[in-house]
Scaffold this active site. Structure first.
Site, PDB file in Angstrom:
ATOM      1  N   SER A  36       0.818  -1.213   0.000  1.00 57.89           N
ATOM      2  CA  SER A  36       0.000   0.000   0.000  1.00 57.89           C
ATOM      3  C   SER A  36       0.857   1.272   0.000  1.00 57.89           C
ATOM      4  O   SER A  36       1.548   1.538  -0.968  1.00 57.89           O
ATOM      5  CB  SER A  36      -0.956  -0.049   1.195  1.00 57.89           C
ATOM      6  OG  SER A  36      -1.907   0.965   1.094  1.00 57.89           O
ATOM      7  N   ASP A  65      -1.693   6.289  -3.623  1.00 58.82           N
ATOM      8  CA  ASP A  65      -0.665   5.537  -2.905  1.00 58.82           C
ATOM      9  C   ASP A  65      -0.208   4.374  -3.808  1.00 58.82           C
ATOM     10  O   ASP A  65      -0.588   4.292  -4.972  1.00 58.82           O
ATOM     11  CB  ASP A  65      -1.183   5.058  -1.543  1.00 58.82           C
ATOM     12  CG  ASP A  65      -2.299   4.041  -1.665  1.00 58.82           C
ATOM     13  OD1 ASP A  65      -2.993   4.033  -2.703  1.00 58.82           O
ATOM     14  OD2 ASP A  65      -2.492   3.232  -0.733  1.00 58.82           O
ATOM     15  N   ASP A 112      -0.844   1.207  -4.193  1.00 55.91           N
ATOM     16  CA  ASP A 112      -1.799   0.278  -4.815  1.00 55.91           C
ATOM     17  C   ASP A 112      -3.080   0.988  -5.243  1.00 55.91           C
ATOM     18  O   ASP A 112      -4.076   0.334  -5.591  1.00 55.91           O
ATOM     19  CB  ASP A 112      -2.109  -0.915  -3.900  1.00 55.91           C
ATOM     20  CG  ASP A 112      -2.802  -0.525  -2.612  1.00 55.91           C
ATOM     21  OD1 ASP A 112      -2.664   0.644  -2.187  1.00 55.91           O
ATOM     22  OD2 ASP A 112      -3.490  -1.384  -2.016  1.00 55.91           O
ATOM     23  N   ASP A 129      -5.575   2.566  -3.989  1.00 57.44           N
ATOM     24  CA  ASP A 129      -6.910   2.527  -3.383  1.00 57.44           C
ATOM     25  C   ASP A 129      -7.216   3.847  -2.674  1.00 57.44           C
ATOM     26  O   ASP A 129      -8.310   4.030  -2.146  1.00 57.44           O
ATOM     27  CB  ASP A 129      -7.096   1.327  -2.437  1.00 57.44           C
ATOM     28  CG  ASP A 129      -6.120   1.313  -1.280  1.00 57.44           C
ATOM     29  OD1 ASP A 129      -5.174   2.129  -1.261  1.00 57.44           O
ATOM     30  OD2 ASP A 129      -6.301   0.457  -0.391  1.00 57.44           O
TER      31      ASP A 129
HETATM   32 MG    MG Z   1      -3.381   1.453  -0.311  1.00 56.52          MG
END
Ligand code: MG
Length: 454
Positions: free
Chosen positions: A94, A237, A239, A241
């Protein structure tokens, strides 16, 4: 839970988080899932390939075929899992620094595993009671070439494309070399925006900036907004999300202000909005103004998801939920945090007003925080006893879901033990800085007095 924290398991790759560790996690998850097919994706980290191979081996050894999606945002892996009705394993750390990596586990409904399911995986991991199959029943990998393309197209289908396209917005985008580098530029172009980018080549060494979308890491984006005369800056960020925004003047927008603006646009009387116990006064004010209920959970996305599901079971509408770090849920779309979708919902607001105007009502709140460290168990107990005593003495509304939060209507204060360090954290927020400082000082004094006599 020892293996899984509140958001999966993470560590420095090839040191704390080794291929052997990931292989065992995959075997344990595959054993619990009992699915003959599992999806596997990763973000751009330099160790992602190595760890994805380990995960694929583990899954195959317990008999699962593996749909290998390659580099994909976590919400893309979740969308794929939901479409196919199969669980998914995501290799990502993340927002953590480049040397980290981690594992997120996703159910066959596309939603992060709940605490009960994670505990079952952890038990298999610790007891090593894996369902290994005969050689002739081991799984094999299928390489799915169009996972990114499909993820972008299903996002576009879920949005009011015409409304956004008609506004002719210029978007300055910083996906931070992460998984969003391969999907978000195309996504915003297909939404009809002019797109300029920084740090948008996928690179697991993150040469341009660290993956965490905080102001210290986003100077490039602020400058890009100014230089390109963009209407908004968007950062993800690692990844993708999460989405964090800059206004048209190149000024950073607090994540809490974004959440409040998005919530204000979504909430109707009788709805609920779910957030964590350290939620901003901004969202408290929005929930009151819109006639909706604010539901607070312990910190961590798993807790927020669990509460949304409980409210859905009671037929309560939850159009928006999330935290001030840019991780926002739109449960009517999907019970996931999706940086691209969140950004598009923010663009909808920009079709009528400039970004600075959208968040102006949520400006001017002041946060004050301090820590009271402890060294002995006796001090720890004394601090918590003092916090409880102060909380019970107060006439303010008390919430004890994670520490002690007192809501005064116009301000709040929270005392909670840190999950990672030997200290009690005290936070307060108000429209006036002095009010927030006084609220923190009152609790801090009581705690320090109690510690001195412990
Ligand atoms: Mg993330």
């Amino acid at each position: 839970m020892k293996v899984f924290g509140s958001s999966g398991t993470r560590g420095v790759a090839n040191d704390e988080l080794t291929p052997e560790f990931v292989l065992k996690i995959a075997k344990a998850a595959g054993t619990v899932w009992r699915s003959d097919r599992v999806a596997l994706a990763r973000d751009t980290r330099a160790t992602g390939d190595m760890l994805a191979d380990a995960a694929a081996s583990g899954l195959a050894s317990v008999g699962a075929d593996v749909d290998r999606l390659g580099v994909l945002p976590t919400p893309g892996a979740q969308a794929y899992a939901e479409r196919e009705g199969i669980p998914a394993l995501m290799i990502t750390a993340s927002h953590n620094p480049p040397e980290y990596n981690g594992v997120k586990l996703i159910g066959d409904d596309g939603i992060e595993l709940d605490i009960g399911s994670l505990e079952r995986v952890e038990e298999k991991f610790l007891t090593e009671a894996f369902d290994e199959v005969r050689w002739s029943e081991t799984g094999h990998s299928d390489y799915i070439e169009d996972a990114r393309e499909w993820y972008v197209s299903q996002l576009l289908d879920a949005l009011d494309r015409e409304r956004i396209a008609d506004a002719h917005l210029t978007v300055a985008l910083d996906p931070g070399h992460g998984a969003g580098s391969l999907t978000s530029p195309e996504f915003f172009r297909k939404l009809g925006c002019e797109v300029v980018t920084a740090n948008s080549q996928p690179d697991g060494h993150f040469p341009g900036r660290n993956p965490e979308p905080i102001p210290e890491n986003l100077d490039d984006l602020g400058r890009l907004v100014e230089a390109s005369d963009a209407d908004v800056g968007i950062a993800h960020d690692g990844d993708a999300d999460r989405a964090i925004f800059y206004d048209e003047n190149g000024e950073y927008i607090e994540g809490d202000a974004t959440l409040a603006a998005l919530a204000s646009a979504q909430l109707e009387p009788g709805d609920a909005v779910v957030s964590a116990i350290n939620v901003s006064q901004r969202l408290v004010d929005v929930s009151r103004e819109t006639g909706s209920t604010l539901e607070l959970t312990p910190i961590g996305s798993t807790n927020i998801i669990t509460r949304i599901r409980e409210l859905h079971d009671q037929d309560v509408a939850v159009p928006v939920a999330g935290e001030g770090n840019g991780g926002i849920f739109f449960p009517n779309y999907r019970l996931t945090r999706d940086g691209a979708y969140t950004a598009a919902k923010f663009l909808e607001l920009l079709t009528e007003r400039r970004a600075s105007e959208v968040v102006a009502p949520y400006d001017g709140y002041h946060n004050v925080r301090t820590n009271v460290p402890y060294t002995t168990d006796a001090e720890h107990d004394a601090l918590l006893a003092a916090a409880e005593r102060k909380a019970n003495e107060s006439k303010a509304e008390l919430n004890t879901r994670d520490g002690y939060r007192l809501d005064f209507g116009d301000a709040w204060v929270l005392a909670r033990p840190s999950g990672t360090e030997p200290m009690v954290r005290i936070y307060a927020e108000a429209r006036e800085r002095q009010r927030a400082e006084e609220l923190v000082a009152e609790i801090e004094d009581a705690l320090r007095t109690a510690k001195a006599s412990a």
